[in-house]
Design an enzyme around this catalytic site. Structure first.
Site, PDB file in Angstrom:
ATOM      1  CG  ASP A  30      54.411  13.481 -12.490  1.00  0.00           C
ATOM      2  OD1 ASP A  30      53.975  13.472 -10.994  1.00  0.00           O
ATOM      3  OD2 ASP A  30      55.865  13.746 -12.784  1.00  0.00           O
ATOM      4  CB  THR A  71      56.766  19.811   3.866  1.00  0.00           C
ATOM      5  OG1 THR A  71      57.821  19.424   4.971  1.00  0.00           O
ATOM      6  CG2 THR A  71      57.585  21.225   3.629  1.00  0.00           C
ATOM      7  CG  ASP A  72      57.209  18.165   9.393  1.00  0.00           C
ATOM      8  OD1 ASP A  72      58.055  18.233   8.407  1.00  0.00           O
ATOM      9  OD2 ASP A  72      57.355  17.227  10.213  1.00  0.00           O
ATOM     10  CD  GLU A  73      62.013  19.040   5.526  1.00  0.00           C
ATOM     11  OE1 GLU A  73      63.116  19.480   5.163  1.00  0.00           O
ATOM     12  OE2 GLU A  73      62.145  17.455   5.426  1.00  0.00           O
ATOM     13  CE1 TYR A  80      60.445  19.819  -0.535  1.00  0.00           C
ATOM     14  CE2 TYR A  80      61.021  19.672   2.017  1.00  0.00           C
ATOM     15  CZ  TYR A  80      60.285  19.370   0.746  1.00  0.00           C
ATOM     16  OH  TYR A  80      59.169  18.775   1.184  1.00  0.00           O
ATOM     17  CB  SER A  81      62.492  23.521   4.503  1.00  0.00           C
ATOM     18  OG  SER A  81      63.954  24.221   4.575  1.00  0.00           O
ATOM     19  CE  LYS A 104      56.431  21.992  -0.281  1.00  0.00           C
ATOM     20  NZ  LYS A 104      55.519  21.201  -1.592  1.00  0.00           N
TER      21      LYS A 104
HETATM   22  P1  NAD Z   1      58.252  12.888  -5.045  1.00  0.00           P
HETATM   23  O1  NAD Z   1      59.357  13.356  -5.323  1.00  0.00           O
HETATM   24  O2  NAD Z   1      57.974  11.377  -4.577  1.00  0.00           O
HETATM   25  O3  NAD Z   1      57.222  13.094  -6.126  1.00  0.00           O
HETATM   26  C1  NAD Z   1      57.118  14.311  -6.851  1.00  0.00           C
HETATM   27  C2  NAD Z   1      56.539  14.213  -8.065  1.00  0.00           C
HETATM   28  O4  NAD Z   1      56.370  15.678  -8.697  1.00  0.00           O
HETATM   29  C3  NAD Z   1      57.104  13.305  -9.085  1.00  0.00           C
HETATM   30  O5  NAD Z   1      56.054  12.430  -9.820  1.00  0.00           O
HETATM   31  C4  NAD Z   1      57.768  14.373 -10.228  1.00  0.00           C
HETATM   32  O6  NAD Z   1      57.783  13.939 -11.470  1.00  0.00           O
HETATM   33  C5  NAD Z   1      56.669  15.418 -10.065  1.00  0.00           C
HETATM   34  N1  NAD Z   1      57.375  16.752 -10.607  1.00  0.00           N
HETATM   35  C6  NAD Z   1      58.514  17.163  -9.955  1.00  0.00           C
HETATM   36  N2  NAD Z   1      58.764  18.644 -10.848  1.00  0.00           N
HETATM   37  C7  NAD Z   1      57.481  18.847 -11.675  1.00  0.00           C
HETATM   38  C8  NAD Z   1      57.199  19.739 -12.367  1.00  0.00           C
HETATM   39  N3  NAD Z   1      57.946  20.937 -12.842  1.00  0.00           N
HETATM   40  N4  NAD Z   1      56.015  19.564 -13.178  1.00  0.00           N
HETATM   41  C9  NAD Z   1      55.393  18.454 -12.848  1.00  0.00           C
HETATM   42  N5  NAD Z   1      55.566  17.659 -12.047  1.00  0.00           N
HETATM   43  C10 NAD Z   1      56.820  17.653 -11.388  1.00  0.00           C
HETATM   44  O7  NAD Z   1      57.527  13.645  -3.871  1.00  0.00           O
HETATM   45  P2  NAD Z   1      56.523  13.004  -2.531  1.00  0.00           P
HETATM   46  O8  NAD Z   1      57.570  12.737  -1.500  1.00  0.00           O
HETATM   47  O9  NAD Z   1      55.278  12.318  -3.065  1.00  0.00           O
HETATM   48  O10 NAD Z   1      56.104  14.585  -2.232  1.00  0.00           O
HETATM   49  C11 NAD Z   1      54.840  15.336  -2.533  1.00  0.00           C
HETATM   50  C12 NAD Z   1      54.500  16.355  -2.095  1.00  0.00           C
HETATM   51  O11 NAD Z   1      54.175  16.375  -0.699  1.00  0.00           O
HETATM   52  C13 NAD Z   1      55.786  17.582  -2.154  1.00  0.00           C
HETATM   53  O12 NAD Z   1      55.103  18.871  -2.497  1.00  0.00           O
HETATM   54  C14 NAD Z   1      56.425  17.366  -0.992  1.00  0.00           C
HETATM   55  O13 NAD Z   1      56.952  18.723  -0.446  1.00  0.00           O
HETATM   56  C15 NAD Z   1      55.316  17.298   0.118  1.00  0.00           C
HETATM   57  N6  NAD Z   1      55.500  16.417   1.497  1.00  0.00           N
HETATM   58  C16 NAD Z   1      56.294  15.502   1.160  1.00  0.00           C
HETATM   59  C17 NAD Z   1      56.593  14.519   2.747  1.00  0.00           C
HETATM   60  C18 NAD Z   1      57.305  13.590   2.656  1.00  0.00           C
HETATM   61  O14 NAD Z   1      57.434  12.535   3.495  1.00  0.00           O
HETATM   62  N7  NAD Z   1      57.575  12.589   1.390  1.00  0.00           N
HETATM   63  C19 NAD Z   1      55.998  15.185   3.703  1.00  0.00           C
HETATM   64  C20 NAD Z   1      55.359  16.413   3.727  1.00  0.00           C
HETATM   65  C21 NAD Z   1      55.179  16.906   2.276  1.00  0.00           C
HETATM   66  O1  DAU Z   2      59.024  16.287   7.184  1.00  0.00           O
HETATM   67  C1  DAU Z   2      58.657  16.055   5.921  1.00  0.00           C
HETATM   68  C2  DAU Z   2      59.733  16.067   4.834  1.00  0.00           C
HETATM   69  O2  DAU Z   2      60.129  14.696   5.121  1.00  0.00           O
HETATM   70  C3  DAU Z   2      59.323  16.194   3.287  1.00  0.00           C
HETATM   71  O3  DAU Z   2      58.713  17.666   3.322  1.00  0.00           O
HETATM   72  C4  DAU Z   2      60.406  15.956   2.406  1.00  0.00           C
HETATM   73  O4  DAU Z   2      59.927  16.028   1.273  1.00  0.00           O
HETATM   74  C5  DAU Z   2      60.842  14.550   2.676  1.00  0.00           C
HETATM   75  O5  DAU Z   2      61.823  14.097   1.704  1.00  0.00           O
HETATM   76  C6  DAU Z   2      61.151  14.305   4.240  1.00  0.00           C
HETATM   77  O6  DAU Z   2      62.378  15.229   4.422  1.00  0.00           O
HETATM   78  P1  DAU Z   2      63.599  14.383   5.401  1.00  0.00           P
HETATM   79  O7  DAU Z   2      64.875  15.151   5.065  1.00  0.00           O
HETATM   80  O8  DAU Z   2      63.233  14.252   6.915  1.00  0.00           O
HETATM   81  O9  DAU Z   2      63.840  12.775   4.768  1.00  0.00           O
HETATM   82  P2  DAU Z   2      64.959  11.918   4.382  1.00  0.00           P
HETATM   83  O10 DAU Z   2      64.181  10.586   4.066  1.00  0.00           O
HETATM   84  O11 DAU Z   2      65.767  12.379   3.429  1.00  0.00           O
HETATM   85  O12 DAU Z   2      65.617  11.743   5.731  1.00  0.00           O
HETATM   86  C7  DAU Z   2      64.827  11.231   6.980  1.00  0.00           C
HETATM   87  C8  DAU Z   2      66.024  11.470   8.072  1.00  0.00           C
HETATM   88  O13 DAU Z   2      66.863  10.267   7.849  1.00  0.00           O
HETATM   89  C9  DAU Z   2      66.653  12.573   8.221  1.00  0.00           C
HETATM   90  O14 DAU Z   2      67.092  13.096   9.513  1.00  0.00           O
HETATM   91  C10 DAU Z   2      68.040  12.360   7.337  1.00  0.00           C
HETATM   92  C11 DAU Z   2      68.120  10.976   7.587  1.00  0.00           C
HETATM   93  N1  DAU Z   2      68.914  10.006   6.514  1.00  0.00           N
HETATM   94  C12 DAU Z   2      68.473  10.226   5.291  1.00  0.00           C
HETATM   95  C13 DAU Z   2      69.077   9.616   4.356  1.00  0.00           C
HETATM   96  C14 DAU Z   2      68.652   9.526   2.904  1.00  0.00           C
HETATM   97  C15 DAU Z   2      70.034   9.231   6.780  1.00  0.00           C
HETATM   98  O15 DAU Z   2      70.512   9.374   8.092  1.00  0.00           O
HETATM   99  N2  DAU Z   2      70.590   8.660   5.947  1.00  0.00           N
HETATM  100  C16 DAU Z   2      70.155   8.799   4.517  1.00  0.00           C
HETATM  101  O16 DAU Z   2      70.735   7.923   3.894  1.00  0.00           O
END
Ligand code: NAD
Ligand code: DAU
Length: 351
Positions: free
Chosen positions: A40, A132-134, A160-161, A164
């Site tokens: 990381d 991701t579903d995105e 972002y999406s 991915k």
């Molecule tokens: P996060 O942002 O909390 O964590 C990402 C981690 O990756 C961090 O620890 C960061 O330091 C590390 N990182 C970033 N760039 C790096 C690099 N160049 N080299 C090494 N490490 C690096 O993310 P998360 O929410 O835990 O998501 C993890 C994975 O799951 C991502 O690939 C995201 O696309 C996917 N995902 C997230 C969600 C969600 O709801 N959070 C849903 C579906 C998929």
């Molecule tokens: O669906 C999977 C994805 O879910 C992952 O791939 C992403 O990494 C993760 O960040 C998440 O994406 P979203 O954009 O859906 O998550 P976020 O928490 O940023 O936002 C969730 C919803 O809430 C979205 O419709 C935007 C809204 N939102 C978000 C923030 C931060 C607000 O209304 N206010 C806010 O301040």
């Protein structure tokens, strides 16, 4: 590996982030005969204090480094001879990708390529891409019978999406062209412990606890399909061990909620007034609705999510109440000094 024999050696990239750290804990607990190596970079989203409970575990090694650093990655693979790679490392926040797409393309696409090149060279048994579903874009609000399946065309909205989706296509290309053994999982929105307080749920909990305004984008009618993070971990575990080479698996638990419903649930649990809600300018390109059809993952691998949203949100709120210092340190920036304080003098001694 200092002469110790492990059944499997697993590289978990991004293990200091939200889902990756939960996965590290899950794997160390479930597989005491596995070695888990976390690579990381500790970007703003990576927090080494999260991994403190396992830093002394002999089955765990933390390596600070960038997945786009080809020399570092190649040397690590040469040294460790991984059996499995699970790639969580990514830039993950949609709003940041709108501000500055460049690093998303670098980490999410080129980083995946570097990891796959090393995986080919050193013959890993499986490269698993956490997607991701995105990548499927969004669904209309008024067609509630529509869901994303693994056959839904890729159709992205944000940088972002798009990054991915590009990585997913590259992973599939490496499978077809180079026979790299791969699987891809596409999961819906996760929530639970250790989520960085820029994402909707921890942002709203941490701000409501301080009686700060809660910024809801647009009208708050966008729908997300929420999955408790441990359910995501169990699905990846199954896919890694039993998923078919080359396949995509959707992960989600049919827990659809509008953003406003989520925020109101948090307010109710915390006994805070609805007057904290503030409607703010919408996110550019804001996806309306995500909804996963996880039936393939259930049918082929027997996966079932175990936590309903109404229970999981209570557990999550309790975790943020019980672990105030974790997120308060993030908000005041102290966590970024943690690595230097705890490990700066031990730079290079990463085992
Ligand atoms: P996060 O942002 O909390 O964590 C990402 C981690 O990756 C961090 O620890 C960061 O330091 C590390 N990182 C970033 N760039 C790096 C690099 N160049 N080299 C090494 N490490 C690096 O993310 P998360 O929410 O835990 O998501 C993890 C994975 O799951 C991502 O690939 C995201 O696309 C996917 N995902 C997230 C969600 C969600 O709801 N959070 C849903 C579906 C998929
Ligand atoms: O669906 C999977 C994805 O879910 C992952 O791939 C992403 O990494 C993760 O960040 C998440 O994406 P979203 O954009 O859906 O998550 P976020 O928490 O940023 O936002 C969730 C919803 O809430 C979205 O419709 C935007 C809204 N939102 C978000 C923030 C931060 C607000 O209304 N206010 C806010 O301040």
């Amino acid at each position: 590996m200092k002469g110790v024999e492990y059944l499997m050696n697993v590289l978990v990239t991004g293990g200091a982030g939200f889902i990756g750290s939960n996965f590290v804990f899950y794997m160390l607990n479930k597989y005491p005969d596995y070695r888990i190596v976390c690579l990381d970079l500790l970007t703003y989203a990576g927090n080494l204090s999260t991994l403190e409970p396992v830093m002394a575990n002999p089955n765990f090694r933390f390596v600070k480094g960038d997945i786009t650093d080809r020399e570092l990655v190649t040397n690590l693979f040469k040294e460790e001879r991984f059996n499995y790679v699970v790639n969580f490392a990514a830039e993950s926040h949609v709003d940041r990708s709108i501000e500055d797409p460049g690093v998303f393309l670098k980490t999410n696409i080129l980083g995946t390529q570097v990891l796959m090149d090393a995986s080919r060279t050193y013959g890993v048994k499986r490269f698993h891409q956490v997607s991701t579903d995105e990548v499927y874009g969004d669904l209309p609000l008024d067609k509630t019978d529509l869901f994303f399946t693994e056959e839904t065309p890729i159709h992205t909205s944000s940088p972002y999406s798009a990054s991915k989706a590009a990585a997913d296509l590259l992973v599939q290309a490496y499978n077809r062209t180079f026979n790299l053994p791969i699987t891809i999982s596409r999961c819906s929105n996760n929530y639970g412990p250790y989520q960085f307080p820029e994402k909707l749920i921890p942002l709203m909990i941490s701000r409501a606890l301080k009686d700060d305004s809660l910024p809801v984008y647009g009208k708050g009618q966008n729908v997300r399909d929420w999955l408790y993070v441990e359910d995501h971990c169990t699905a990846i575990d199954l896919i890694l061990h039993r998923g078919k080479d080359g396949e995509v698996y959707n992960i989600g638990g049919h827990n659809e909620r509008t953003n406003l419903e989520v925020v109101k649930t948090i307010l109710k649990e915390l006994d805070k007034p609805a007057s904290l809600i503030t409607y703010v300018k919408d996110r550019a390109g804001h996806d309306m609705r995500y909804a996963i059809d996880p039936s393939k993952t259930k049918r082929e691998l027997g996966w079932e999510p175990t936590t309903l949203f109404d229970d999981g949100i209570k557990q999550t709120i309790k975790w943020y109440l019980d672990n105030r210092s974790w997120w308060e340190n993030i908000i005041n920036g102290d966590y970024q000094k943690y690595y230097t304080r705890m490990y700066g003098s031990r730079e290079g001694a990463t085992t």
